[in-house]
Design a protein around this motif. Structure first.
Motif, short mmCIF file in Angstrom:
data_model
loop_
_atom_site.label_atom_id
_atom_site.label_comp_id
_atom_site.label_asym_id
_atom_site.label_seq_id
_atom_site.Cartn_x
_atom_site.Cartn_y
_atom_site.Cartn_z
N PRO A 324 0.75 -1.29 0.00
CA PRO A 324 -0.04 -0.01 0.01
C PRO A 324 0.73 1.34 0.10
O PRO A 324 1.60 1.58 0.86
N ARG A 325 0.62 2.37 -0.90
CA ARG A 325 0.85 3.57 -0.79
C ARG A 325 -0.34 4.31 -0.51
O ARG A 325 -1.39 3.88 -0.52
N GLY A 326 -0.23 5.63 -0.64
CA GLY A 326 -1.59 6.08 -0.29
C GLY A 326 -1.46 7.73 -0.46
O GLY A 326 -0.79 8.28 -0.23
N SER A 346 -9.75 9.02 2.42
CA SER A 346 -8.71 8.97 1.25
C SER A 346 -9.38 8.34 -0.14
O SER A 346 -10.47 7.87 -0.06
N TYR A 348 -6.83 6.61 -1.76
CA TYR A 348 -5.76 5.59 -1.62
C TYR A 348 -4.44 6.00 -2.56
O TYR A 348 -3.77 6.80 -2.03
N HIS A 349 -4.43 5.79 -3.77
CA HIS A 349 -3.41 6.44 -4.60
C HIS A 349 -3.64 7.80 -5.31
O HIS A 349 -4.78 8.12 -4.97
N THR A 390 -5.10 0.74 4.89
CA THR A 390 -4.17 1.78 5.48
C THR A 390 -4.45 2.97 6.39
O THR A 390 -3.72 3.44 6.90
N GLY A 411 -0.04 6.15 3.21
CA GLY A 411 -0.11 4.87 2.77
C GLY A 411 0.64 3.79 3.94
O GLY A 411 0.15 3.96 4.83
#
Length: 518
Positions: A324-326, A346, A348-349, A390, A411
């Motif tokens: 996971p990035r975020g 969020s 997310y990305h 995340t 993330g």
């Protein structure tokens, strides 16, 4: 007629959102009202990090001292076909596109939070957000940078192009106008959360999703409701640390804090910094291997807190999972009446799925990328299942009561940002000093990163740098105040009830502590 004075402390990643929170307090609202007004505004002004098409997880503390966790993370569609996904995408889901979209939970999350103790009318949440969407806002520094950095990965979707790229790639200071989103926010203002999930917007929204290729249907929206659960907690010295339980990775923070204490690691921001970051690497591998939706996959929290991953070396055993990035917003708010909230929301990305449902103007998140396509993984994609998540709000108490409200983006690095921020605050730093201090994050933050990569800001103090040199971690230096190491927001509550707030200089944010009423 005067009212009892109230002091409110706010920290958000965009100054417009902080002003929205201040206005909520000025109207007689409490910390919940302020956080919701800030969240709605952020969904307009910060689309690379958040939208109403994403998820929300929050901790709320009431004047009695009880804290609850609201988990408004949405599941995969009830008719999703994991075999078809594997056939289409191979070992893992893509970063973006309609197949990464799960049910958006944020708006139902707002509704749940307001019912827990909000003082103002539902419609007031949206006042500033609607004006910002209809009349436009200036593209911020962070948003402009995201458009530049993601230029090659966005623009494939017609709705996204029409919403954000109709006049070319936006630059800082350009006007961002979202009239379709403004109408959607007005409908939710007038019809409540049901307008999206079972009301005026639902049919067109579901039809639009279907035309884009989504399996999310009317029943998926109708049946979605957030959970309100007890936080996950641990002691740390004289403190008690509270965060969100699985399906979130809040346990990573608690696991490492427990290890610091049990293993006598007494200088985690200095000479023991490398040892702390090695423990975060080990916790990350446990997360990647074992964390999943506990409603679907039986899991043992003790194993997450104390067990070891079967991963060996620098790669996980289980394939099919994008670490996971975020891109996220964290909002920290507390008031002198006893209400406090850490709200994390969020897409997310960056820009989420980079898909906008055209009838509503809603930018969709790509939280489904958190699923594994390995059928043997606890986190394997399945109908109605929530992905590994995340988002993780944090609060800290001691014998005198609440001491810290912490909220961050970042993330997979969120537990590490919380730890570094809170350890500094526990050592006596002001809220602003704690969020501004240089930090590092171990684990993948960019495509191709290995688990043992650690991003280190250039001005990280020498003792911590020297400690990292004694580890096998692969150091990558980043500029000072780099967004790659997240945006942290923090409220500090003194034992006498005094409030302090700090907003991360890596964002476009602002912090505020003011008295209202009287």
């Amino acid at each position: 007629m005067s009212r009892t004075p109230l002091t409110g402390a706010i920290a958000t990643p965009h100054a417009d959102a902080t002003r929205s929170a201040e206005r909520a307090f000025a109207r007689g609202g409490n910390a919940i009202d302020a956080a919701l007004a800030a969240a709605a505004t952020l969904c307009v002004v910060y689309p690379h990090n958040v939208s109403i098409g994403g998820d929300l997880i929050a901790l709320v503390r009431d004047p009695s001292g009880r804290t609850r966790c609201v988990n408004a993370s949405g599941p995969a569609a009830s008719t999703v076909d994991s075999d078809a996904m594997r056939e289409a995408h191979g070992e893992m889901l893509p970063y973006r596109g309609i197949d990464t979209v799960t049910v958006p939970g944020a708006v139902r999350g707002w509704e749940t939070l307001r019912r827990m103790g909000g003082q103002r009318e539902w419609g007031e949440i949206f006042d500033d957000a609607i004006v910002a969407a209809r009349e436009g806002v200036a593209v911020s520094r962070s948003l402009a940078a995201a458009f530049r950095e993601e230029e090659g990965a966005i623009g494939f979707d017609a709705g996204f192009r029409e919403t954000f790229l109709a006049d070319g790639l936006p630059v800082e200071g350009d006007a961002l106008v979202q009239p379709v989103l403004a109408r959607t926010l007005e409908a939710i203002r007038d019809g409540g959360a049901a307008a999206l999930y079972d009301g005026e917007l639902t049919a067109a929204f579901v039809d639009g999703l279907g035309r884009l290729g989504s399996r999310i249907g009317t029943a998926d929206l109708l049946l979605f409701h957030p959970e309100s659960v007890e936080p996950l907690t641990t002691s740390f010295g004289s403190y008690r640390v509270l965060t969100s339980p699985p399906n979130t990775h809040g346990f990573v923070l608690l696991r490492v804090l427990r290890e610091l204490e049990h293993q006598g690691i007494t200088d985690p921001l200095g000479a023991d910094f490398g040892r702390m970051m090695e423990r975060f690497l080990a916790a990350n591998l446990v997360r990647d291997e074992l964390l999943a939706d506990p409603r679907v996959t039986s899991g043992d929290i003790a194993e997450l807190l104390d067990g070891d991953a079967s991963s060996r070396g620098d790669e996980p055993v289980l394939p099919g999972f994008r670490r996971p990035r975020g891109d996220t917003v964290g909002i920290a708010v507390s008031d002198s009446s006893g209400w406090s909230i850490s709200l994390i929301q969020s897409v997310y990305h960056a820009f989420g799925a980079a898909v906008v449902e055209p009838s509503t103007g809603i930018l969709l998140h790509n939280r489904g990328t958190g699923f594994s396509l390995d059928s043997s993984s606890p986190n394997a994609l399945a109908p109605g299942k929530r992905p590994l998540h995340t988002l993780m709000p944090v609060m800290v108490t001691d014998a005198s009561g609440l001491r810290f409200v912490s909220a961050t983006m970042g993330g997979q690095g969120q537990p590490q940002i919380h730890a570094q921020t809170l350890l500094r605050a526990m050592a006596g730093a002001t809220a602003q000093e704690a969020v501004s201090a240089p930090r590092a994050i171990v684990g993948p933050q960019r495509d191709g990163d290995r688990p043992s990569v650690i991003y280190v800001e250039r001005d990280l103090p020498a003792p911590a740098r020297e400690a990292l040199a004694e580890t096998p971690l692969h150091v990558i230096e980043t500029p000072d105040a780099d967004e790659l190491v997240g945006h942290a927001n923090l409220v500090v509550v003194a034992p006498d009830g005094g409030l302090d707030a700090g907003s991360d200089p890596r964002s476009d944010g602002a912090a505020s502590v003011r008295a209202y009423g009287g």
